[in-house]
Motif scaffolding. Structure first.
Motif, mmCIF file in Angstrom:
data_model
loop_
_atom_site.group_PDB
_atom_site.id
_atom_site.type_symbol
_atom_site.label_atom_id
_atom_site.label_comp_id
_atom_site.label_asym_id
_atom_site.label_seq_id
_atom_site.Cartn_x
_atom_site.Cartn_y
_atom_site.Cartn_z
ATOM 1 N N SER A 11 31.008 51.132 24.028
ATOM 2 C CA SER A 11 30.403 51.989 25.060
ATOM 3 C C SER A 11 31.095 51.904 26.420
ATOM 4 N N PHE A 12 31.923 50.863 26.627
ATOM 5 C CA PHE A 12 32.559 50.733 27.949
ATOM 6 C C PHE A 12 33.818 51.597 28.076
ATOM 7 N N ALA A 13 34.353 52.086 26.961
ATOM 8 C CA ALA A 13 35.670 52.738 26.996
ATOM 9 C C ALA A 13 35.698 53.882 28.013
ATOM 10 N N GLN A 14 36.621 53.799 28.956
ATOM 11 C CA GLN A 14 36.823 54.841 29.985
ATOM 12 C C GLN A 14 35.520 55.276 30.630
ATOM 13 N N ILE A 15 34.655 54.362 30.912
ATOM 14 C CA ILE A 15 33.310 54.791 31.296
ATOM 15 C C ILE A 15 33.217 55.342 32.728
ATOM 16 N N GLY A 16 34.002 54.819 33.650
ATOM 17 C CA GLY A 16 33.954 55.342 35.031
ATOM 18 C C GLY A 16 32.658 54.950 35.732
ATOM 19 N N ASN A 17 32.617 55.179 37.071
ATOM 20 C CA ASN A 17 31.434 54.663 37.780
ATOM 21 C C ASN A 17 30.155 55.441 37.491
ATOM 22 N N ALA A 77 29.774 30.896 41.428
ATOM 23 C CA ALA A 77 29.250 31.933 42.321
ATOM 24 C C ALA A 77 30.399 32.635 43.047
ATOM 25 N N LEU A 78 31.352 31.839 43.555
ATOM 26 C CA LEU A 78 32.473 32.435 44.289
ATOM 27 C C LEU A 78 33.304 33.336 43.382
ATOM 28 N N LEU A 79 33.605 32.829 42.189
ATOM 29 C CA LEU A 79 34.412 33.632 41.264
ATOM 30 C C LEU A 79 33.682 34.926 40.906
ATOM 31 N N SER A 80 32.367 34.840 40.725
ATOM 32 C CA SER A 80 31.625 36.052 40.379
ATOM 33 C C SER A 80 31.712 37.070 41.499
ATOM 34 N N GLY A 81 31.565 36.582 42.731
ATOM 35 C CA GLY A 81 31.672 37.493 43.868
ATOM 36 C C GLY A 81 33.047 38.132 43.919
ATOM 37 N N LEU A 82 34.083 37.302 43.700
ATOM 38 C CA LEU A 82 35.453 37.817 43.779
ATOM 39 C C LEU A 82 35.804 38.712 42.597
ATOM 40 N N ALA A 83 35.059 38.606 41.518
ATOM 41 C CA ALA A 83 35.314 39.494 40.379
ATOM 42 C C ALA A 83 34.610 40.835 40.588
ATOM 43 N N ILE A 84 33.447 40.785 41.208
ATOM 44 C CA ILE A 84 32.607 41.994 41.293
ATOM 45 C C ILE A 84 32.947 42.882 42.496
ATOM 46 N N PHE A 85 33.128 42.278 43.686
ATOM 47 C CA PHE A 85 33.266 43.131 44.870
ATOM 48 C C PHE A 85 34.536 43.981 44.921
ATOM 49 N N PHE A 103 25.855 44.552 36.127
ATOM 50 C CA PHE A 103 25.881 45.356 34.905
ATOM 51 C C PHE A 103 26.512 46.730 35.134
ATOM 52 N N ILE A 104 26.573 47.162 36.371
ATOM 53 C CA ILE A 104 27.188 48.468 36.634
ATOM 54 C C ILE A 104 28.689 48.312 36.889
ATOM 55 N N THR A 105 29.056 47.250 37.629
ATOM 56 C CA THR A 105 30.467 47.146 38.029
ATOM 57 C C THR A 105 31.403 46.733 36.892
ATOM 58 N N LEU A 106 31.091 45.610 36.216
ATOM 59 C CA LEU A 106 32.091 45.056 35.305
ATOM 60 C C LEU A 106 32.456 45.970 34.132
ATOM 61 N N PRO A 107 31.495 46.703 33.532
ATOM 62 C CA PRO A 107 31.896 47.583 32.430
ATOM 63 C C PRO A 107 32.974 48.596 32.835
ATOM 64 N N ILE A 108 33.006 48.987 34.107
ATOM 65 C CA ILE A 108 34.040 49.952 34.527
ATOM 66 C C ILE A 108 35.420 49.317 34.340
ATOM 67 N N ALA A 109 35.516 48.038 34.758
ATOM 68 C CA ALA A 109 36.810 47.359 34.612
ATOM 69 C C ALA A 109 37.152 47.170 33.136
ATOM 70 N N PHE A 110 36.184 46.739 32.344
ATOM 71 C CA PHE A 110 36.463 46.543 30.910
ATOM 72 C C PHE A 110 36.860 47.872 30.268
ATOM 73 N N GLY A 140 33.133 39.507 24.927
ATOM 74 C CA GLY A 140 33.278 38.061 25.127
ATOM 75 C C GLY A 140 32.665 37.637 26.445
ATOM 76 N N PHE A 141 32.928 38.432 27.476
ATOM 77 C CA PHE A 141 32.400 38.080 28.793
ATOM 78 C C PHE A 141 30.871 38.062 28.789
ATOM 79 N N PHE A 142 30.257 39.135 28.323
ATOM 80 C CA PHE A 142 28.793 39.174 28.357
ATOM 81 C C PHE A 142 28.183 38.143 27.401
#
Ligand code: PHE
Length: 440
Positions: free
Chosen positions: A111-117, A251-259, A277-284, A296-298
């Motif tokens: 479901s994440f494929a090319q999903i966009g924001n 916590a820091l890594l999560s912030g730096l991955a998401i923002f 849940f909204i941000t990371l699927p776009i990257a995947f 794997g991540f989730f």
């Protein structure tokens, strides 16, 4: 290891980023880190020591310590408040745990494929609008907790943490590197690290302090239980430093991955509990092999959540075994069942009851849903008050020598600075921020 598993969880990966996003980023981060070092870590050491002295559930341990040291029975309140709060938090923590499982399933299904924001946003809101789907995942997540608790927990959890936590670090780190290739990375770093105190309300400071306790699993009794399990020879302050380090790092890594994703895709930093849940699927959705990496991540996030919620369940289960002589399986099914039923109230506040604001008459809770009110009550009021009582009891009431023995190790200088934090920094910080935030 189990204590690291308890500390690292949804609090760091899911809750920290969205709170930082809602409260202006950098200043929130700064207060969170400062509160972790000056307040939450000292209380963590205190809780582990209480567990070692008491040897049982939070209520049982406190009862034992209070009797042994002839203190006033008032201090037994610590165990009672911690247990009530652990149960309440467990009820809604498992709702979010269900979301993480659902996202593993979505990732595997492609479901994440090319999903966009817009697509990712819709995927999340569609899920929120489907109470039956949410209830099923919530049930699945709660069953996992009960099944793990039935197996007795120590060996299983420790092994899981040793193998899977490093993997979680690696994947989070990879997501940060991915974020660094994004156009929004510089804005994200600026957002997180250039202090901007203009957005800092007393309310934000209170949330940062509440978050520092919660993320470190302090104030809900879980660490009292793990302190009771700890080897008699283990060095408590040393353990606390490692637990805190892992906790803040995630916590820091999560912030730096998401923002970076937030700013690259013009999303709203303050979009609330859906942020992760909204941000990371776009990257995947954009990476090659993203379905597998996303799954794997989730999955790792679900495991991190499980090793936390299991320590909440344990607080109540251990007490029922101790007090009523229940078998572990009866206690685990009972607590899991009741917490699941109570969790439905929070779950429905994301859809059917999303317009119900139970404390609308209170200015600052005008538009807070049932979930938000419960979260506020537990994390910003109950936990700080319990932590305050722990500081006062350990810092002012119990004899210095008794505590020194329980810690197992620690040079004189570090003992003194720990005690200073416990006697002055943490109590004064908690009292003043509670007063300012609640009266303003
Ligand atoms: N620290 C856990 C997290 O960050 C939550 C938790 C709090 C677990 C208290 C146990 C006790 O997700």
């Amino acid at each position: 290891m189990a204590a690291i598993g308890s500390a690292v969880g949804l609090g760091n990966i899911w809750r920290f980023p969205y709170l930082a996003g809602e409260n202006g980023g950098s200043a929130f981060l700064l207060i969170y880190v400062a509160a972790t070092l000056a307040m939450a870590m000292p209380v963590l050491i205190a809780e582990l020591a209480l567990g070692r002295m008491g040897g049982g559930s939070p209520i049982g341990s406190l009862r034992h310590i209070v009797r042994e040291n002839c203190s006033s029975r008032f201090w037994e309140l610590i165990g009672i408040l911690a247990t009530i709060c652990a149960f309440l938090v467990l009820s809604y923590y498992c709702v979010i745990g269900g979301w993480t499982l659902r996202y593993v399933y979505l990732a595997i299904g492609g479901s994440f494929a090319q999903i966009g924001n817009a697509g990712s946003y819709a995927m999340f809101t569609d899920f929120m609008a489907d109470p039956m789907a949410m209830i099923s995942w919530h049930l699945g997540y709660m069953l996992l907790n009960v099944v793990i608790a039935l197996g007795g927990l120590r060996k299983g959890i420790e092994k899981t943490v040793v193998v899977l936590m490093p993997l979680l670090f690696v994947l989070l780190f990879a997501m940060v590197i991915y974020g660094a290739t994004m156009p929004g990375f510089a804005t994200a770093v600026d957002f997180l690290f250039t202090p901007d105190f203009s957005k800092l309300t007393p309310f934000a400071v209170l949330s940062a302090i509440g978050q520092s306790f919660f993320a470190l699993s302090v104030g809900l009794g879980s660490m009292i239980i793990y302190g009771a399990y700890l080897d008699k020879g283990a060095n408590i302050p040393g353990c606390a430093v490692i637990i805190t380090g892992a906790d803040v790092l995630v916590a820091l890594l999560s912030g730096l991955a998401i923002f970076p994703l937030v700013f690259s895709f013009a999303l709203e930093p303050s979009s609330g509990p859906g942020l992760l849940f909204i941000t990371l699927p776009i990257a995947f959705g954009q990476m090659s092999g993203g379905a597998l990496t996303g799954a794997g991540f989730f999955l790792l996030v679900s495991v991190a959540a499980l090793t936390s919620s299991i320590s909440l369940l344990e607080v109540v289960v251990t007490r029922l075994e101790e007090r009523f002589g229940m078998t572990r399986s009866v206690a685990a099914w009972l607590v899991g069942g009741v917490a699941w039923a109570l969790g439905l109230v929070s779950l429905l506040s994301f859809n059917v009851w999303s317009g119900v604001y139970p404390l609308a008459w209170l200015g600052m809770m005008k538009t807070s849903s049932i979930f938000a009110v419960l979260d506020f009550f537990c994390l910003n009021l109950l936990i700080p008050v319990t932590a305050l009582l722990i500081c006062l009891y350990m810092g002012w009431v119990l004899a210095k020598g008794t505590i020194r023995d329980a810690l197992g190790f620690g040079g004189e200088a570090s003992f003194r600075s720990w005690r200073f934090c416990l006697r002055f920094v943490a109590p004064l910080g908690i009292i003043s921020i509670l007063a300012v935030a609640l009266l303003s």
